[in-house]
Design a protein around this motif. Structure first.
Motif, PDB file in Angstrom:
ATOM      1  N   LEU A  98      -1.470   4.992  14.005  1.00  0.00           N
ATOM      2  CA  LEU A  98      -0.808   4.748  12.932  1.00  0.00           C
ATOM      3  C   LEU A  98       0.427   4.453  11.923  1.00  0.00           C
ATOM      4  O   LEU A  98       0.196   3.220  11.254  1.00  0.00           O
ATOM      5  CB  LEU A  98      -0.986   5.927  11.515  1.00  0.00           C
ATOM      6  N   LYS A  99       1.298   4.517  12.597  1.00  0.00           N
ATOM      7  CA  LYS A  99       2.610   4.142  12.259  1.00  0.00           C
ATOM      8  C   LYS A  99       2.442   2.296  12.655  1.00  0.00           C
ATOM      9  O   LYS A  99       3.202   2.022  11.741  1.00  0.00           O
ATOM     10  CB  LYS A  99       3.676   4.797  13.777  1.00  0.00           C
ATOM     11  N   GLN A 100       1.531   2.460  13.569  1.00  0.00           N
ATOM     12  CA  GLN A 100       1.816   0.769  13.688  1.00  0.00           C
ATOM     13  C   GLN A 100       1.734   0.140  12.714  1.00  0.00           C
ATOM     14  O   GLN A 100       1.520  -1.436  12.163  1.00  0.00           O
ATOM     15  CB  GLN A 100       1.444  -0.095  14.850  1.00  0.00           C
ATOM     16  N   ILE A 101       0.021   0.177  12.934  1.00  0.00           N
ATOM     17  CA  ILE A 101      -0.727   0.133  11.507  1.00  0.00           C
ATOM     18  C   ILE A 101       0.232   0.346   9.797  1.00  0.00           C
ATOM     19  O   ILE A 101       1.083  -1.052   9.256  1.00  0.00           O
ATOM     20  CB  ILE A 101      -1.603   0.687  10.846  1.00  0.00           C
ATOM     21  N   GLU A 102       0.658   1.163   9.433  1.00  0.00           N
ATOM     22  CA  GLU A 102       1.833   1.187   8.727  1.00  0.00           C
ATOM     23  C   GLU A 102       2.877   0.684   8.451  1.00  0.00           C
ATOM     24  O   GLU A 102       3.352  -0.110   7.390  1.00  0.00           O
ATOM     25  CB  GLU A 102       2.848   2.757   8.693  1.00  0.00           C
ATOM     26  N   GLU A 103       3.637  -0.042   9.535  1.00  0.00           N
ATOM     27  CA  GLU A 103       5.065  -1.162   9.850  1.00  0.00           C
ATOM     28  C   GLU A 103       4.272  -1.992   9.602  1.00  0.00           C
ATOM     29  O   GLU A 103       4.745  -2.593   9.198  1.00  0.00           O
ATOM     30  CB  GLU A 103       5.168  -0.752  10.693  1.00  0.00           C
ATOM     31  N   SER A 104       3.421  -2.746   9.703  1.00  0.00           N
ATOM     32  CA  SER A 104       2.311  -4.109  10.022  1.00  0.00           C
ATOM     33  C   SER A 104       2.396  -4.010   8.265  1.00  0.00           C
ATOM     34  O   SER A 104       2.546  -5.401   7.405  1.00  0.00           O
ATOM     35  CB  SER A 104       1.032  -4.068  10.567  1.00  0.00           C
ATOM     36  N   TYR A 105       1.876  -2.887   7.831  1.00  0.00           N
ATOM     37  CA  TYR A 105       1.402  -3.778   5.736  1.00  0.00           C
ATOM     38  C   TYR A 105       3.064  -2.924   5.240  1.00  0.00           C
ATOM     39  O   TYR A 105       2.954  -3.268   4.062  1.00  0.00           O
ATOM     40  CB  TYR A 105       0.514  -2.577   5.556  1.00  0.00           C
ATOM     41  N   GLY A 106       4.038  -2.301   5.764  1.00  0.00           N
ATOM     42  CA  GLY A 106       5.395  -2.038   4.374  1.00  0.00           C
ATOM     43  C   GLY A 106       5.120  -0.532   4.096  1.00  0.00           C
ATOM     44  O   GLY A 106       5.117  -0.555   2.862  1.00  0.00           O
ATOM     45  N   TRP A 107       3.606   0.013   4.351  1.00  0.00           N
ATOM     46  CA  TRP A 107       3.492   1.311   3.758  1.00  0.00           C
ATOM     47  C   TRP A 107       4.747   2.492   4.650  1.00  0.00           C
ATOM     48  O   TRP A 107       4.645   2.155   5.966  1.00  0.00           O
ATOM     49  CB  TRP A 107       1.851   1.890   5.067  1.00  0.00           C
ATOM     50  N   PRO A 108       5.037   3.158   3.442  1.00  0.00           N
ATOM     51  CA  PRO A 108       5.152   4.667   3.802  1.00  0.00           C
ATOM     52  C   PRO A 108       4.954   5.212   5.135  1.00  0.00           C
ATOM     53  O   PRO A 108       3.723   5.247   4.777  1.00  0.00           O
ATOM     54  CB  PRO A 108       6.006   4.926   2.711  1.00  0.00           C
ATOM     55  N   LYS A 109       5.502   6.091   5.728  1.00  0.00           N
ATOM     56  CA  LYS A 109       4.502   7.542   6.298  1.00  0.00           C
ATOM     57  C   LYS A 109       3.635   8.211   5.194  1.00  0.00           C
ATOM     58  O   LYS A 109       3.086   8.929   5.630  1.00  0.00           O
ATOM     59  CB  LYS A 109       5.456   7.886   7.057  1.00  0.00           C
ATOM     60  N   GLU A 110       4.895   8.520   4.948  1.00  0.00           N
ATOM     61  CA  GLU A 110       3.955   8.970   3.081  1.00  0.00           C
ATOM     62  C   GLU A 110       2.334   8.587   3.127  1.00  0.00           C
ATOM     63  O   GLU A 110       1.323   9.408   1.460  1.00  0.00           O
ATOM     64  CB  GLU A 110       4.699   8.811   1.618  1.00  0.00           C
ATOM     65  N   ARG A 111       2.493   6.996   3.487  1.00  0.00           N
ATOM     66  CA  ARG A 111       1.163   6.968   3.060  1.00  0.00           C
ATOM     67  C   ARG A 111       0.007   6.993   4.323  1.00  0.00           C
ATOM     68  O   ARG A 111      -0.808   6.210   4.277  1.00  0.00           O
ATOM     69  CB  ARG A 111       0.573   5.359   2.911  1.00  0.00           C
ATOM     70  N   ARG A 112       0.351   7.775   4.599  1.00  0.00           N
ATOM     71  CA  ARG A 112      -0.934   8.357   6.109  1.00  0.00           C
ATOM     72  C   ARG A 112      -1.975   7.913   6.458  1.00  0.00           C
ATOM     73  O   ARG A 112      -2.983   7.834   6.662  1.00  0.00           O
ATOM     74  CB  ARG A 112      -0.052   9.063   6.644  1.00  0.00           C
ATOM     75  N   ASN A 113      -3.075   8.492   5.357  1.00  0.00           N
ATOM     76  CA  ASN A 113      -3.603   8.527   4.503  1.00  0.00           C
ATOM     77  C   ASN A 113      -4.001   7.210   4.577  1.00  0.00           C
ATOM     78  O   ASN A 113      -5.173   6.998   4.240  1.00  0.00           O
ATOM     79  CB  ASN A 113      -4.125   9.721   2.786  1.00  0.00           C
ATOM     80  N   ARG A 114      -3.521   5.819   4.306  1.00  0.00           N
ATOM     81  CA  ARG A 114      -3.811   4.956   3.823  1.00  0.00           C
ATOM     82  C   ARG A 114      -3.841   4.444   5.351  1.00  0.00           C
ATOM     83  O   ARG A 114      -5.316   3.687   5.894  1.00  0.00           O
ATOM     84  CB  ARG A 114      -3.400   3.695   3.347  1.00  0.00           C
ATOM     85  N   SER A 115      -3.090   4.582   6.148  1.00  0.00           N
ATOM     86  CA  SER A 115      -3.700   3.971   8.064  1.00  0.00           C
ATOM     87  C   SER A 115      -4.593   4.560   8.488  1.00  0.00           C
ATOM     88  O   SER A 115      -5.274   4.541   9.112  1.00  0.00           O
ATOM     89  CB  SER A 115      -2.362   4.495   8.909  1.00  0.00           C
TER      90      SER A 115
END
Length: 142
Positions: free
Chosen positions: A20-37
């Motif tokens: 999930l963190k790798q998906i977030e980092e690739s998109y530049g999403w903060p961890k608060e957007r964990r629901n998106r990843s």
């Protein structure tokens, strides 16, 4: 990371959070957007699972971390697969299951999510998966 008190659960939680963190980092999403990843992971897993044969879906699942394997099999009906999907249908399936606006394209969401999963999938299994998919879908995979 909080400990569950059970090593197997702690390991699968760490591996899942890593994906999930790798998906977030690739998109530049903060961890608060964990629901998106999580939603991206779920949508891509379900599209792949339903496009594969039962045998190939089971072989892929055997390589996934336990928690991701649960997401993968959530709601699965093996009597209704494989669903014949070419690229447009495959991407539409991902788009329909992802409940947020896709920042750029379903192709990129697919690529980023698959790339995050690849470290858990052997090269041999990845070749089998690619051989099971239509050429137009394989063309957009990392």
């Amino acid at each position: 990371m909080s400990s569950t008190g059970y090593a197997t659960f702690d390991t699968t939680l760490a591996k899942t959070n890593g994906v999930l963190k790798q998906i977030e980092e690739s998109y530049g999403w903060p961890k608060e957007r964990r629901n998106r990843s999580y939603a991206a992971l779920r949508a891509v897993l379900h599209a792949l699972r339903d496009r594969l044969t039962v045998e190939e879906a089971a072989q892929l699942s055997a390589q996934l971390p336990m928690l991701i394997r649960g997401i993968y099999f959530e709601g699965w009906d093996p009597t209704k697969v494989p669903v014949k999907m070419h690229l447009d249908d495959f991407l539409a399936r991902i788009h329909d299951e992802f409940p947020f606006e896709i920042p750029d394209s379903p192709e990129r969401l697919l690529g980023i999510t698959v790339q995050a999963l690849r470290r858990h999938i052997t090269e041999g299994e990845w070749k089998d998966i690619r051989a099971s998919l239509p050429e137009d879908v394989v063309a957009v995979l990392p």
